[in-house]
Scaffold this motif. Structure first.
Motif, mmCIF file in Angstrom:
data_model
loop_
_atom_site.group_PDB
_atom_site.id
_atom_site.type_symbol
_atom_site.label_atom_id
_atom_site.label_comp_id
_atom_site.label_asym_id
_atom_site.label_seq_id
_atom_site.Cartn_x
_atom_site.Cartn_y
_atom_site.Cartn_z
ATOM 1 N N GLY A 160 -10.291 64.191 91.564
ATOM 2 C CA GLY A 160 -9.737 65.520 91.267
ATOM 3 C C GLY A 160 -10.182 66.079 89.926
ATOM 4 O O GLY A 160 -9.406 66.737 89.230
ATOM 5 N N ILE A 161 -11.434 65.858 89.579
ATOM 6 C CA ILE A 161 -11.969 66.344 88.298
ATOM 7 C C ILE A 161 -12.094 67.867 88.348
ATOM 8 O O ILE A 161 -12.621 68.432 89.296
ATOM 9 C CB ILE A 161 -13.353 65.706 88.023
ATOM 10 C CG1 ILE A 161 -13.219 64.181 87.943
ATOM 11 C CG2 ILE A 161 -13.969 66.268 86.748
ATOM 12 C CD1 ILE A 161 -14.554 63.454 87.991
ATOM 13 N N ARG A 162 -11.616 68.526 87.293
ATOM 14 C CA ARG A 162 -11.697 69.985 87.200
ATOM 15 C C ARG A 162 -12.630 70.452 86.087
ATOM 16 O O ARG A 162 -13.157 71.545 86.126
ATOM 17 C CB ARG A 162 -10.308 70.578 86.980
ATOM 18 C CG ARG A 162 -9.339 70.345 88.125
ATOM 19 C CD ARG A 162 -7.973 70.956 87.812
ATOM 20 N NE ARG A 162 -7.491 70.590 86.491
ATOM 21 C CZ ARG A 162 -6.712 69.542 86.218
ATOM 22 N NH1 ARG A 162 -6.296 68.767 87.181
ATOM 23 N NH2 ARG A 162 -6.331 69.287 84.979
ATOM 24 N N GLY A 163 -12.776 69.611 85.050
ATOM 25 C CA GLY A 163 -13.600 70.018 83.916
ATOM 26 C C GLY A 163 -13.810 68.877 82.942
ATOM 27 O O GLY A 163 -13.430 67.733 83.210
ATOM 28 N N MET A 164 -14.407 69.200 81.798
ATOM 29 C CA MET A 164 -14.773 68.188 80.805
ATOM 30 C C MET A 164 -13.570 67.384 80.318
ATOM 31 O O MET A 164 -13.682 66.185 80.087
ATOM 32 C CB MET A 164 -15.463 68.854 79.607
ATOM 33 C CG MET A 164 -16.762 69.564 79.934
ATOM 34 S SD MET A 164 -18.057 68.495 80.588
ATOM 35 C CE MET A 164 -18.549 67.586 79.130
ATOM 36 N N GLU A 165 -12.422 68.033 80.153
ATOM 37 C CA GLU A 165 -11.249 67.343 79.624
ATOM 38 C C GLU A 165 -10.783 66.221 80.547
ATOM 39 O O GLU A 165 -10.226 65.214 80.090
ATOM 40 C CB GLU A 165 -10.111 68.327 79.331
ATOM 41 C CG GLU A 165 -9.684 69.173 80.526
ATOM 42 C CD GLU A 165 -10.464 70.466 80.705
ATOM 43 O OE1 GLU A 165 -11.665 70.528 80.351
ATOM 44 O OE2 GLU A 165 -9.868 71.430 81.219
ATOM 45 N N ASP A 166 -11.021 66.368 81.851
ATOM 46 C CA ASP A 166 -10.611 65.332 82.803
ATOM 47 C C ASP A 166 -11.442 64.062 82.686
ATOM 48 O O ASP A 166 -10.987 62.985 83.097
ATOM 49 C CB ASP A 166 -10.706 65.859 84.241
ATOM 50 C CG ASP A 166 -9.618 66.872 84.559
ATOM 51 O OD1 ASP A 166 -8.593 66.891 83.846
ATOM 52 O OD2 ASP A 166 -9.797 67.638 85.520
ATOM 53 N N ILE A 167 -12.654 64.159 82.140
ATOM 54 C CA ILE A 167 -13.498 62.977 82.002
ATOM 55 C C ILE A 167 -12.795 61.940 81.124
ATOM 56 O O ILE A 167 -12.845 60.740 81.387
ATOM 57 C CB ILE A 167 -14.890 63.350 81.417
ATOM 58 C CG1 ILE A 167 -15.598 64.363 82.325
ATOM 59 C CG2 ILE A 167 -15.750 62.119 81.208
ATOM 60 C CD1 ILE A 167 -15.845 63.892 83.734
ATOM 61 N N ALA A 168 -12.118 62.406 80.089
ATOM 62 C CA ALA A 168 -11.379 61.496 79.205
ATOM 63 C C ALA A 168 -9.981 61.207 79.745
ATOM 64 O O ALA A 168 -9.580 60.050 79.844
ATOM 65 C CB ALA A 168 -11.278 62.082 77.799
ATOM 66 N N SER A 169 -9.254 62.239 80.129
ATOM 67 C CA SER A 169 -7.840 62.047 80.495
ATOM 68 C C SER A 169 -7.655 61.250 81.784
ATOM 69 O O SER A 169 -6.646 60.575 81.963
ATOM 70 C CB SER A 169 -7.128 63.402 80.605
ATOM 71 O OG SER A 169 -7.636 64.143 81.702
ATOM 72 N N LYS A 170 -8.624 61.291 82.671
ATOM 73 C CA LYS A 170 -8.514 60.552 83.934
ATOM 74 C C LYS A 170 -9.331 59.258 83.926
ATOM 75 O O LYS A 170 -9.523 58.626 84.962
ATOM 76 C CB LYS A 170 -8.943 61.444 85.105
ATOM 77 C CG LYS A 170 -8.021 62.643 85.300
ATOM 78 C CD LYS A 170 -8.344 63.403 86.565
ATOM 79 C CE LYS A 170 -7.314 64.512 86.774
ATOM 80 N NZ LYS A 170 -7.390 65.076 88.116
ATOM 81 N N ASN A 171 -9.829 58.894 82.739
ATOM 82 C CA ASN A 171 -10.598 57.659 82.569
ATOM 83 C C ASN A 171 -11.751 57.562 83.572
ATOM 84 O O ASN A 171 -11.940 56.554 84.240
ATOM 85 C CB ASN A 171 -9.692 56.427 82.670
ATOM 86 C CG ASN A 171 -10.351 55.198 82.070
ATOM 87 O OD1 ASN A 171 -11.147 55.300 81.135
ATOM 88 N ND2 ASN A 171 -10.042 54.043 82.629
#
Length: 198
Positions: free
Chosen positions: A61-72
């Motif tokens: 469920g990646i939406r953008g760059m911030e998810d790369i870190a927050s969703k590991n």
């Protein structure tokens, strides 16, 4: 590297796609600083979409760059010094994402295709590159930036026959037809001079 060659008279022209992170402009401000007061001409070739290349179906469920870190998300990065890496770091900074919190931030590849293949082979869940690679590999893509791709030519080289012949290549109908088939590419201004520093 291409601009370094131009500065040292080691090349007749160089392709560039560099985001100036201070001005948030592409190529021109950066070139003016890097090439100092040397004379050059910038010819636009195309624009292309850059973004996240992700696993088909986007299971995380990646939406953008911030998810790369927050969703590991297991990420593979582009090589330091490349225009794409500058763009990745700029986008992370704009989203206040700490690169140290990205799994795989220091894992680097040299090309868009390599980045896509890492995702296709399951070695990464996301990478960064052009939409065309995601399309070719049947992966999902989340657009992050429309990037201009330019050709920088020193004025003293611009009028030589070999340079003019090279530029004429971009006017050939077959080439134009084939580029139009590239997903995520726009060629409406191909070959137009967008900057003269003379």
């Amino acid at each position: 590297n291409g601009l370094r060659l131009l500065k040292n008279a080691g090349a007749s022209m160089s392709c560039v796609h560099i985001l100036d992170v201070e001005t948030k402009d592409q190529d021109l401000a950066y070139l003016d600083r890097y090439l100092s007061k040397e004379e050059y001409i910038v010819v636009e070739l195309f624009t292309r979409e850059q973004g996240l290349i992700i696993t088909k179906g986007n299971p995380k469920g990646i939406r953008g760059m911030e998810d790369i870190a927050s969703k590991n998300i297991k990420f593979v990065n582009r090589n330091q010094g490349s225009g794409t890496r500058i763009l990745v770091d700029f986008l992370l900074h704009e989203k206040s994402v700490d690169p140290a919190k990205i799994a795989g931030y220091t894992s680097e590849v040299e090309s868009h295709l390599e980045a896509g293949l890492k995702v296709l082979q399951g070695e990464a869940e996301a990478s960064f590159g052009i939409r065309q690679v995601a399309h070719m590999l049947n992966l999902d893509f989340i657009s992050q930036f429309n990037e201009r791709f330019d050709l920088v030519i020193p004025v003293d080289q611009y009028y030589y026959g070999h340079v003019k012949s090279f530029l004429a290549f971009f006017e050939q109908p077959t080439l134009l037809h084939n580029i139009r088939d590239f997903t995520g590419y726009t060629i409406t201004k191909i070959g137009s001079v967008i900057h003269k520093n003379v």
